[in-house]
Design an enzyme around this catalytic site. Structure first.
Site, PDB file in Angstrom:
ATOM      1  N   GLY A  14       0.834  -0.905  -0.238  1.00 52.10           N
ATOM      2  CA  GLY A  14       0.195   0.456  -0.054  1.00 52.10           C
ATOM      3  C   GLY A  14       0.936   1.246   0.180  1.00 52.10           C
ATOM      4  O   GLY A  14       1.480   1.332  -0.557  1.00 52.10           O
ATOM      5  N   ASP A  35       0.824  -8.597   2.114  1.00 53.09           N
ATOM      6  CA  ASP A  35      -0.321  -7.920   1.015  1.00 53.09           C
ATOM      7  C   ASP A  35      -1.840  -8.477   0.296  1.00 53.09           C
ATOM      8  O   ASP A  35      -1.622  -9.927  -0.394  1.00 53.09           O
ATOM      9  CB  ASP A  35      -0.324  -6.802   0.449  1.00 53.09           C
ATOM     10  CG  ASP A  35      -0.457  -5.399   0.509  1.00 53.09           C
ATOM     11  OD1 ASP A  35      -0.583  -4.807   0.551  1.00 53.09           O
ATOM     12  OD2 ASP A  35      -2.081  -5.694  -0.264  1.00 53.09           O
ATOM     13  N   ASN A  36      -3.022  -8.478   0.966  1.00 52.55           N
ATOM     14  CA  ASN A  36      -3.818  -8.965  -0.100  1.00 52.55           C
ATOM     15  C   ASN A  36      -4.039  -8.054  -1.594  1.00 52.55           C
ATOM     16  O   ASN A  36      -5.111  -8.921  -2.577  1.00 52.55           O
ATOM     17  CB  ASN A  36      -5.387  -9.313   0.668  1.00 52.55           C
ATOM     18  CG  ASN A  36      -6.272  -8.009   1.297  1.00 52.55           C
ATOM     19  OD1 ASN A  36      -5.459  -6.996   0.869  1.00 52.55           O
ATOM     20  ND2 ASN A  36      -7.603  -7.971   2.185  1.00 52.55           N
ATOM     21  N   SER A 128      -4.106   7.485  13.829  1.00 47.83           N
ATOM     22  CA  SER A 128      -4.506   8.563  12.705  1.00 47.83           C
ATOM     23  C   SER A 128      -5.462   9.651  13.339  1.00 47.83           C
ATOM     24  O   SER A 128      -6.067   8.930  15.036  1.00 47.83           O
ATOM     25  CB  SER A 128      -6.216   7.841  11.774  1.00 47.83           C
ATOM     26  OG  SER A 128      -6.775   9.099  11.373  1.00 47.83           O
ATOM     27  N   ALA A 129      -4.499  10.275  13.159  1.00 47.76           N
ATOM     28  CA  ALA A 129      -5.379  12.340  14.149  1.00 47.76           C
ATOM     29  C   ALA A 129      -7.086  12.139  14.049  1.00 47.76           C
ATOM     30  O   ALA A 129      -7.951  12.666  14.801  1.00 47.76           O
ATOM     31  CB  ALA A 129      -4.834  13.157  13.351  1.00 47.76           C
ATOM     32  N   TYR A 153     -15.193   4.072  10.024  1.00 46.88           N
ATOM     33  CA  TYR A 153     -13.239   3.933  10.230  1.00 46.88           C
ATOM     34  C   TYR A 153     -12.865   4.440  11.716  1.00 46.88           C
ATOM     35  O   TYR A 153     -11.597   3.818  11.901  1.00 46.88           O
ATOM     36  CB  TYR A 153     -13.016   4.452   8.953  1.00 46.88           C
ATOM     37  CG  TYR A 153     -11.581   5.323   8.945  1.00 46.88           C
ATOM     38  CD1 TYR A 153     -10.118   4.089   8.400  1.00 46.88           C
ATOM     39  CD2 TYR A 153     -11.162   6.814   9.277  1.00 46.88           C
ATOM     40  CE1 TYR A 153      -9.560   4.484   8.473  1.00 46.88           C
ATOM     41  CE2 TYR A 153      -9.900   6.728   8.777  1.00 46.88           C
ATOM     42  CZ  TYR A 153      -8.554   6.096   8.633  1.00 46.88           C
ATOM     43  OH  TYR A 153      -7.924   5.776   8.508  1.00 46.88           O
ATOM     44  N   LYS A 157      -9.762   2.869  14.576  1.00 46.45           N
ATOM     45  CA  LYS A 157      -9.101   3.260  14.787  1.00 46.45           C
ATOM     46  C   LYS A 157      -8.603   2.825  16.412  1.00 46.45           C
ATOM     47  O   LYS A 157      -7.938   3.288  16.770  1.00 46.45           O
ATOM     48  CB  LYS A 157      -8.792   4.548  14.232  1.00 46.45           C
ATOM     49  CG  LYS A 157      -8.543   4.892  12.948  1.00 46.45           C
ATOM     50  CD  LYS A 157      -6.831   3.515  12.573  1.00 46.45           C
ATOM     51  CE  LYS A 157      -6.921   3.366  10.952  1.00 46.45           C
ATOM     52  NZ  LYS A 157      -5.361   2.995  10.192  1.00 46.45           N
ATOM     53  N   GLY A 301     -18.791  15.004   8.114  1.00 46.68           N
ATOM     54  CA  GLY A 301     -17.444  15.066   9.273  1.00 46.68           C
ATOM     55  C   GLY A 301     -16.359  15.667   9.151  1.00 46.68           C
ATOM     56  O   GLY A 301     -15.788  15.549   9.138  1.00 46.68           O
TER      57      GLY A 301
HETATM   58  N1  UFG Z   1     -11.032  18.630  -0.329  1.00 48.39           N
HETATM   59  C1  UFG Z   1     -11.458  19.418  -0.493  1.00 48.39           C
HETATM   60  N2  UFG Z   1     -12.227  18.642  -1.748  1.00 48.39           N
HETATM   61  C2  UFG Z   1     -11.202  17.519  -2.363  1.00 48.39           C
HETATM   62  C3  UFG Z   1     -10.439  16.687  -1.245  1.00 48.39           C
HETATM   63  C4  UFG Z   1     -10.525  17.171   0.146  1.00 48.39           C
HETATM   64  O1  UFG Z   1     -11.362  20.844  -0.552  1.00 48.39           O
HETATM   65  O2  UFG Z   1     -11.514  16.872  -3.739  1.00 48.39           O
HETATM   66  C5  UFG Z   1     -10.522  18.920   1.719  1.00 48.39           C
HETATM   67  C6  UFG Z   1     -11.236  18.620   2.392  1.00 48.39           C
HETATM   68  O3  UFG Z   1     -12.660  19.266   2.676  1.00 48.39           O
HETATM   69  C7  UFG Z   1     -10.405  18.772   4.062  1.00 48.39           C
HETATM   70  C8  UFG Z   1      -8.802  18.391   2.978  1.00 48.39           C
HETATM   71  O4  UFG Z   1      -9.253  18.672   1.744  1.00 48.39           O
HETATM   72  O5  UFG Z   1     -10.195  20.024   4.682  1.00 48.39           O
HETATM   73  C9  UFG Z   1      -8.402  17.339   3.213  1.00 48.39           C
HETATM   74  O6  UFG Z   1      -9.307  16.143   3.176  1.00 48.39           O
HETATM   75  P1  UFG Z   1      -9.320  14.630   2.487  1.00 48.39           P
HETATM   76  O7  UFG Z   1     -10.308  14.186   2.691  1.00 48.39           O
HETATM   77  O8  UFG Z   1      -7.437  14.664   1.720  1.00 48.39           O
HETATM   78  O9  UFG Z   1      -8.206  14.289   3.886  1.00 48.39           O
HETATM   79  P2  UFG Z   1      -8.886  14.574   5.359  1.00 48.39           P
HETATM   80  O10 UFG Z   1      -7.953  15.343   6.247  1.00 48.39           O
HETATM   81  O11 UFG Z   1     -10.938  14.701   5.098  1.00 48.39           O
HETATM   82  O12 UFG Z   1      -9.255  13.029   5.649  1.00 48.39           O
HETATM   83  C10 UFG Z   1      -7.776  12.524   7.135  1.00 48.39           C
HETATM   84  C11 UFG Z   1      -7.692  10.829   6.362  1.00 48.39           C
HETATM   85  C12 UFG Z   1      -8.586  10.590   7.101  1.00 48.39           C
HETATM   86  C13 UFG Z   1      -9.131  10.214   8.865  1.00 48.39           C
HETATM   87  C14 UFG Z   1      -9.508  11.502   8.335  1.00 48.39           C
HETATM   88  C15 UFG Z   1      -9.882  12.645   9.654  1.00 48.39           C
HETATM   89  O13 UFG Z   1      -7.351  10.777   5.218  1.00 48.39           O
HETATM   90  O14 UFG Z   1      -7.894   8.787   6.675  1.00 48.39           O
HETATM   91  O15 UFG Z   1      -8.237  12.408   7.964  1.00 48.39           O
HETATM   92  O16 UFG Z   1      -8.677  13.108  10.800  1.00 48.39           O
HETATM   93  F1  UFG Z   1      -9.925   9.633   9.099  1.00 48.39           F
END
Ligand code: UFG
Length: 343
Positions: A14, A35-36, A128-129, A153, A157, A301
């Site tokens: 991964g 890894d699967n 994860s954060a 998810y 964690k 979320g």
């Molecule tokens: N975002 C956009 N446009 C997109 C994708 C994301 O504006 O197309 C924004 C999101 O709203 C967020 C930021 O970019 O504000 C980061 O988003 P990501 O999806 O890249 O990351 P997240 O912070 O939501 O997710 C991460 C990890 C998850 C974890 C999550 C919660 O990828 O595994 O943090 O802490 F669960």
């Protein structure tokens, strides 16, 4: 193979697992990858082999399959395990909770149980954060209280952290470290390994690179009315190679018997908040291109802001993020160009 210097990596094909395999080998460890391939590609293992210039044992094994996992534990000598193998799509976990609880928790319990059975001492868990949720005080330290998970998810964690804490407390000889990753981005500077999302990406940087490659017509910024300097969300984006090196530091700590208690937690981030808009404009600047983007509604979320206090990782683990955001975003684009055959 010297068991003290050998690490079993579940989910090693991964995104984070493959980069960690490279850094462990660079640091003098041997690795065994399982890894699967449910959300990864065996080419990633070949990419690791190409980068390090040698063969690496790799087996297609599902960590939920206890008998197959037991065979791996019997076949190889290793003292340490890094458990990456897990599902990670937040939205999918809400729609299919059982799939997430089943996969993410059974696989981890199989790992810990077999470690106990076979006397393997060191386990490192990918946390994860997300466990911090919407924290009241920023940046978050490891002492910041966890918030109730907002997705299955995130709950897996938290539960897995608790399983590890309880098992390390109960079974003498078992040491565990949970690394709480902030937002991993980027790719190896060789462009031989990187992130390979299937379908429409959930995360920001793969969406950006696919938009730059012309695969997606338009990038959406989810909300510009947050209480942040430019109205877009703040995150702590950690380069995947830096993140991989944090795993090496954690394994060194376990193997070197330097742990202060049998279960430890570290935040792994840069300590610097970056807004969605800043990330996009930095990507445009360092790669000399323009991205079509629009503001859309907030995504359900999303927390407005979260970033790490990395003092503990810096001082206790002796690890620090080193790569600049510019270099990380150049590497992310180089990887996308590599897999799309863009010159
Ligand atoms: N975002 C956009 N446009 C997109 C994708 C994301 O504006 O197309 C924004 C999101 O709203 C967020 C930021 O970019 O504000 C980061 O988003 P990501 O999806 O890249 O990351 P997240 O912070 O939501 O997710 C991460 C990890 C998850 C974890 C999550 C919660 O990828 O595994 O943090 O802490 F669960």
């Amino acid at each position: 193979m010297n068991s003290n210097k050998t690490v079993l990596i579940s989910g090693g094909a991964g995104y984070i697992g493959s980069h960690t395999a490279v850094e462990l080998i660079n640091a003098g460890y041997d690795v065994v990858i399982i890894d699967n391939l449910s959300n990864s590609d065996r080419n990633a293992v070949d990419g690791v082999r190409d980068i390090v210039g040698r063969d690496i044992p790799f087996e297609v094994v599902d960590t939920c399959d206890r008998a197959a996992l037991r065979a791996v534990f019997d076949r190889y000598a290793f003292d340490s395990v890094i458990h990456f193998a897990a599902f990670k799509a937040v939205g999918e976990s809400v729609a299919e909770p059982l799939k997430y609880y089943q996969n993410n928790l059974v696989s981890f319990m199989n790992i810990v149980e077999l470690m106990k059975e076979t006397g393997r001492p060191n386990v490192l868990f990918s946390s994860s954060a997300t466990v911090y949720g919407e924290a009241e005080v920023l940046p978050v330290t490891e002492q910041t209280p966890r918030q109730p998970a907002t997705s299955p998810y995130g709950n897996t964690k938290q539960i897995a952290e608790d399983i590890l804490r309880d098992c390390c407390g109960a079974y003498s000889g078992l040491n565990g470290i949970a690394l709480r990753y902030f937002n991993p981005i980027g790719a190896h500077p060789s462009a031989l390994i990187g992130e390979l999302p299937r379908g429409v990406p959930n995360n920001l940087v793969p969406f950006i690179t696919q938009t730059a490659a012309g695969i997606r017509p338009m990038l959406s910024i989810f909300g510009n009315d947050y209480d942040t300097p430019d109205g877009t969300c703040l995150r702590d984006y950690i380069d995947v190679v830096d993140l991989a090196k944090a795993h090496v530091a954690a394994v060194n700590r376990m193997v070197g018997a330097r742990m202060e208690s049998s279960y430890e937690i570290f935040n792994i981030g840069t300590g610097r908040p970056v807004s969605v808009l800043e990330l996009i404009t930095t990507f445009e600047k360092v790669n000399d291109l323009k991205l079509p983007y629009q503001y859309t509604a907030r995504r359900a979320g999303d927390v407005p802001a979260v970033w790490a206090d990395t003092t503990r990782a810096n001082e206790v683990l002796g690890w620090k993020a080193e790569r600049s955001l510019d270099d990380t975003l150049r590497a992310a684009w180089a990887w996308e160009k590599h897999i799309r055959n863009i010159k």
